[in-house]
Design a protein around this motif. Structure first.
Motif, PDB file in Angstrom:
ATOM      1  N   ILE A 236       6.318   1.488   7.359  1.00 21.72           N
ATOM      2  CA  ILE A 236       6.503   0.269   7.975  1.00 21.72           C
ATOM      3  C   ILE A 236       5.376  -0.848   7.967  1.00 21.72           C
ATOM      4  O   ILE A 236       5.651  -1.970   7.574  1.00 21.72           O
ATOM      5  CB  ILE A 236       7.033   0.600   9.444  1.00 21.72           C
ATOM      6  CG1 ILE A 236       8.467   1.510   9.424  1.00 21.72           C
ATOM      7  CG2 ILE A 236       7.466  -0.906   9.937  1.00 21.72           C
ATOM      8  CD1 ILE A 236       9.437   1.101   8.262  1.00 21.72           C
ATOM      9  N   LEU A 237       4.071  -0.360   8.143  1.00 16.68           N
ATOM     10  CA  LEU A 237       2.955  -1.087   8.097  1.00 16.68           C
ATOM     11  C   LEU A 237       2.845  -1.908   6.801  1.00 16.68           C
ATOM     12  O   LEU A 237       2.443  -3.124   6.666  1.00 16.68           O
ATOM     13  CB  LEU A 237       1.782  -0.080   8.517  1.00 16.68           C
ATOM     14  CG  LEU A 237       0.517  -1.122   8.488  1.00 16.68           C
ATOM     15  CD1 LEU A 237       0.591  -2.030   9.696  1.00 16.68           C
ATOM     16  CD2 LEU A 237      -0.656  -0.154   8.803  1.00 16.68           C
ATOM     17  N   ALA A 238       3.204  -0.986   5.800  1.00 15.91           N
ATOM     18  CA  ALA A 238       3.205  -1.640   4.148  1.00 15.91           C
ATOM     19  C   ALA A 238       4.203  -2.538   3.971  1.00 15.91           C
ATOM     20  O   ALA A 238       4.046  -3.501   3.317  1.00 15.91           O
ATOM     21  CB  ALA A 238       2.904  -0.478   3.341  1.00 15.91           C
ATOM     22  N   THR A 239       5.232  -2.125   4.341  1.00 14.88           N
ATOM     23  CA  THR A 239       6.564  -3.093   4.034  1.00 14.88           C
ATOM     24  C   THR A 239       7.304  -4.084   4.991  1.00 14.88           C
ATOM     25  O   THR A 239       8.247  -4.523   4.659  1.00 14.88           O
ATOM     26  CB  THR A 239       7.629  -1.992   3.270  1.00 14.88           C
ATOM     27  OG1 THR A 239       8.042  -0.999   4.458  1.00 14.88           O
ATOM     28  CG2 THR A 239       7.092  -0.980   2.209  1.00 14.88           C
ATOM     29  N   GLY A 240       6.925  -4.026   6.329  1.00  9.46           N
ATOM     30  CA  GLY A 240       7.527  -4.447   7.229  1.00  9.46           C
ATOM     31  C   GLY A 240       7.545  -6.176   7.179  1.00  9.46           C
ATOM     32  O   GLY A 240       8.308  -6.681   7.632  1.00  9.46           O
ATOM     33  N   GLY A 360       2.038  -3.658  -5.457  1.00  6.97           N
ATOM     34  CA  GLY A 360       0.767  -3.890  -6.036  1.00  6.97           C
ATOM     35  C   GLY A 360       1.271  -4.636  -7.294  1.00  6.97           C
ATOM     36  O   GLY A 360       0.235  -5.544  -7.571  1.00  6.97           O
ATOM     37  N   LEU A 361       1.933  -4.159  -7.936  1.00  8.63           N
ATOM     38  CA  LEU A 361       2.283  -5.154  -9.468  1.00  8.63           C
ATOM     39  C   LEU A 361       2.683  -6.760  -9.141  1.00  8.63           C
ATOM     40  O   LEU A 361       2.229  -7.450 -10.044  1.00  8.63           O
ATOM     41  CB  LEU A 361       3.369  -4.435 -10.220  1.00  8.63           C
ATOM     42  CG  LEU A 361       2.915  -3.276 -10.686  1.00  8.63           C
ATOM     43  CD1 LEU A 361       4.336  -2.656 -11.699  1.00  8.63           C
ATOM     44  CD2 LEU A 361       1.793  -3.274 -11.669  1.00  8.63           C
ATOM     45  N   CYS A 362       2.910  -7.014  -7.836  1.00  6.63           N
ATOM     46  CA  CYS A 362       3.073  -8.293  -7.511  1.00  6.63           C
ATOM     47  C   CYS A 362       1.804  -9.157  -7.521  1.00  6.63           C
ATOM     48  O   CYS A 362       1.999 -10.546  -7.619  1.00  6.63           O
ATOM     49  CB  CYS A 362       3.670  -8.625  -6.080  1.00  6.63           C
ATOM     50  SG  CYS A 362       5.353  -7.945  -5.985  1.00  6.63           S
ATOM     51  N   VAL A 363       0.532  -8.886  -7.566  1.00  2.45           N
ATOM     52  CA  VAL A 363      -0.574  -9.515  -7.749  1.00  2.45           C
ATOM     53  C   VAL A 363      -0.845 -10.179  -8.816  1.00  2.45           C
ATOM     54  O   VAL A 363      -1.318 -11.070  -9.194  1.00  2.45           O
ATOM     55  CB  VAL A 363      -1.828  -8.443  -7.465  1.00  2.45           C
ATOM     56  CG1 VAL A 363      -1.979  -7.738  -8.772  1.00  2.45           C
ATOM     57  CG2 VAL A 363      -2.962  -9.113  -7.029  1.00  2.45           C
ATOM     58  N   LEU A 438      -4.010 -11.385  -3.196  1.00  5.16           N
ATOM     59  CA  LEU A 438      -4.735 -10.137  -2.899  1.00  5.16           C
ATOM     60  C   LEU A 438      -3.691  -9.599  -1.618  1.00  5.16           C
ATOM     61  O   LEU A 438      -3.996  -8.309  -1.552  1.00  5.16           O
ATOM     62  CB  LEU A 438      -5.933 -10.401  -2.659  1.00  5.16           C
ATOM     63  CG  LEU A 438      -6.882 -10.849  -3.754  1.00  5.16           C
ATOM     64  CD1 LEU A 438      -8.409 -11.270  -3.141  1.00  5.16           C
ATOM     65  CD2 LEU A 438      -6.869  -9.920  -4.792  1.00  5.16           C
ATOM     66  N   VAL A 439      -2.907 -10.153  -0.971  1.00  6.53           N
ATOM     67  CA  VAL A 439      -2.520  -9.451   0.168  1.00  6.53           C
ATOM     68  C   VAL A 439      -1.319  -8.497  -0.441  1.00  6.53           C
ATOM     69  O   VAL A 439      -1.091  -7.259   0.276  1.00  6.53           O
ATOM     70  CB  VAL A 439      -1.565 -10.478   0.871  1.00  6.53           C
ATOM     71  CG1 VAL A 439      -0.332 -11.175   0.189  1.00  6.53           C
ATOM     72  CG2 VAL A 439      -1.275  -9.800   2.408  1.00  6.53           C
ATOM     73  N   PHE A 440      -0.981  -8.498  -1.688  1.00  7.19           N
ATOM     74  CA  PHE A 440       0.092  -7.584  -2.119  1.00  7.19           C
ATOM     75  C   PHE A 440      -0.809  -6.340  -2.592  1.00  7.19           C
ATOM     76  O   PHE A 440      -0.380  -5.053  -2.298  1.00  7.19           O
ATOM     77  CB  PHE A 440       0.518  -7.965  -3.379  1.00  7.19           C
ATOM     78  CG  PHE A 440       1.562  -9.126  -3.241  1.00  7.19           C
ATOM     79  CD1 PHE A 440       2.718  -8.784  -2.510  1.00  7.19           C
ATOM     80  CD2 PHE A 440       1.375 -10.303  -3.666  1.00  7.19           C
ATOM     81  CE1 PHE A 440       3.613  -9.817  -2.428  1.00  7.19           C
ATOM     82  CE2 PHE A 440       2.080 -11.370  -3.426  1.00  7.19           C
ATOM     83  CZ  PHE A 440       3.453 -11.114  -2.774  1.00  7.19           C
ATOM     84  N   LEU A 441      -2.115  -6.219  -3.077  1.00  2.00           N
ATOM     85  CA  LEU A 441      -2.981  -5.269  -3.176  1.00  2.00           C
ATOM     86  C   LEU A 441      -2.979  -4.469  -1.728  1.00  2.00           C
ATOM     87  O   LEU A 441      -3.134  -3.347  -1.717  1.00  2.00           O
ATOM     88  CB  LEU A 441      -4.227  -5.616  -3.708  1.00  2.00           C
ATOM     89  CG  LEU A 441      -4.278  -6.020  -4.972  1.00  2.00           C
ATOM     90  CD1 LEU A 441      -5.645  -6.118  -5.671  1.00  2.00           C
ATOM     91  CD2 LEU A 441      -3.631  -4.720  -6.251  1.00  2.00           C
TER      92      LEU A 441
END
Length: 469
Positions: A236-240, A360-363, A438-441
């Protein structure tokens, strides 16, 4: 409002063509949205407890009415804030979130799930909850789309007024169309033994390591539930923050307006809802059949003496609120309470690692149209929360089922509060230096750490017996 406030507080001689496309404005917007998100989640935790109390004291229908009426009041206050504008309008918006304590999304999702579990047959509950969940996500997607179009066509105040009207119409519909269900007094009396903070945080005890007697007589301490809880927290921390992040990043990096963001989130939410409603149950069913050993004895856990009768649905205290993403509250009811399904845990691991990779690929996104590809692919990793609930219910006795759902939901709410604060301010900091991609990484890194935590979560060994106390 942040844009208007900036120009009221600063003398800008030559503003850019898009007057709101300044880093300072984008950074402040991210901070103010993060504050609203944090307060919503914080008050939403209190809303869960209040809604559970209303369900037990007043009944499910009355609780549902309360939980959809007070958001209408909050929207009325927010209409005032939108008309006021500027820094004062932002403050009104943020202050209005305190109304969430007595009525909000967490509360009406809890009441709705409790209502569904009361009116359908036991064997139909999981399917009905999945259908309700899919309808909520698709409805949310339509709301983003229509809100964006209406906002562009008639001004930013129009979506707030339409939403206020929809909430009031929803109150009328619930009052006239839904039946009144009796309250379970026996369940109410047994549930009120613990009070105060311990009543709410008590369910966290399900995550403590448990002692088991192995088949050869040795004693082993199992931490599967604890590691699963840590994995869910990190998931949840990663995707919320993802829904908010997609909108903020699209606005900051590619100049998306209200309608463009509406289309983006419509695609993401509707596809996620369709996946959870149509595909997820079939994947779990097929996966269990594929991974299930040829004989049932291989997956037996000898806890029959510790398994009382099934929990009454009216005893459910806390519903799952994943992503203004909300996933089904009750995982599948097993015909054999001693049977474990290893595929549920495997699915949770795989969906989380796929989520981390896709995020991660969204970067590498460099064009605005690529954001729609992101919204198309990310829903394919949905289902971590539902699979985790199904797994943890197989790790604990049936008598603790409600505590298990309450405990893991509390973990999700704390994680959601954390992600809004952490990644909201991370995005704001990166926006100031022009490195928002970089937030996506950062999100992907947290998701992969959660995957590692889930690797250490295991079901108790076959043939083991739980040691009470």
């Amino acid at each position: 409002m942040a844009c208007d406030a900036y120009y009221l507080e600063h003398d800008v001689l030559h503003p850019p063509e898009d007057r709101c496309s300044l880093r300072e404005i984008g950074s402040r917007t991210a901070r103010e949205v993060a504050i609203i998100g944090m307060s919503t989640t914080f008050f939403g935790v209190a809303n869960l407890l209040f809604a559970a109390w209303c369900i037990k004291k007043l009944g499910v229908k009355q609780a549902l009415l309360i939980q959809i009426f007070w958001p209408a009041v909050r929207l009325a206050v927010q209409n005032w804030g939108a008309m006021t504008g500027g820094s004062r309008g932002i403050l009104i918006f943020q202050a209005s979130q305190i109304i969430t304590i007595v009525g909000g999304p967490n509360g009406y999702v809890l009441a709705l799930n409790s209502f569904v579990t009361e009116i359908v047959n036991p064997e139909e509950r999981t399917g009905s909850l999945g259908q309700i969940q899919g309808c909520m996500m698709i409805g949310s997607a339509i709301g983003f789309l229509v809100g964006g179009v209406v906002g562009d066509a008639f001004g930013i105040l129009a979506p707030f007024r339409i939403t206020l009207l929809l909430f009031l119409l929803c109150c009328v519909y619930v009052a006239l169309a839904l039946p009144v269900l009796p309250t379970d007094q026996n369940n109410t009396n047994t549930r009120e033994k613990s009070v105060g903070l311990m009543r709410f945080f008590g369910p966290l005890r399900i995550f403590t390591p448990q002692k088991w007697t192995l088949r050869d007589g040795r004693t082993s301490r199992q931490s599967g539930a604890l590691m699963l809880g840590i994995g869910v927290f990190l998931a949840i921390l990663a995707t919320g923050y993802l829904v908010t992040l997609l909108q903020m990043y699209a606005t900051t990096a590619f100049g998306f307006g209200t309608s463009a963001n509406g289309y983006l989130i419509f695609m993401y939410s509707s596809l996620r809802g369709l996946y959870l409603t149509l595909a997820f149950p079939h994947i779990i069913k097929i996966g269990r059949r594929w991974l299930q050993p040829p004989t049932g004895e291989a997956t037996k856990i000898e806890t029959a003496a510790l398994e009382p009768a099934g929990t009454s649905p009216s005893g459910i205290e806390i519903a799952d609120s994943m992503d203004a993403e909300t996933e089904p509250l009750n995982p599948p009811q097993r015909e054999n309470e001693e049977e474990t399904f290893a595929f549920d845990l495997l699915y949770a691991r795989c969906s989380l690692v796929v989520d981390g990779i896709l995020t991660g690929l969204c970067v590498f996104v460099s064009e605005g149209w690529q954001m729609y590809i992101v919204a198309l692919l990310l829903p394919l990793a949905a289902g971590t929360g539902s699979a985790s609930k199904g797994s943890i219910l197989q790790m604990i006795p049936s008598k603790d089922r409600v505590d298990a759902l309450s405990g893991i939901t509390l973990v999700e709410n704390v994680a959601r509060l954390s992600t809004i604060s952490v990644f909201g301010f991370v995005f704001a900091a990166l926006a100031e230096v022009g490195k928002t991609h970089l937030v996506f990484l950062c999100n992907a890194g947290v998701a992969l750490i959660g995957f590692i935590a889930l690797l250490f979560s295991h079901f108790p060994p076959e043939g083991a017996r739980r040691i009470e106390g």
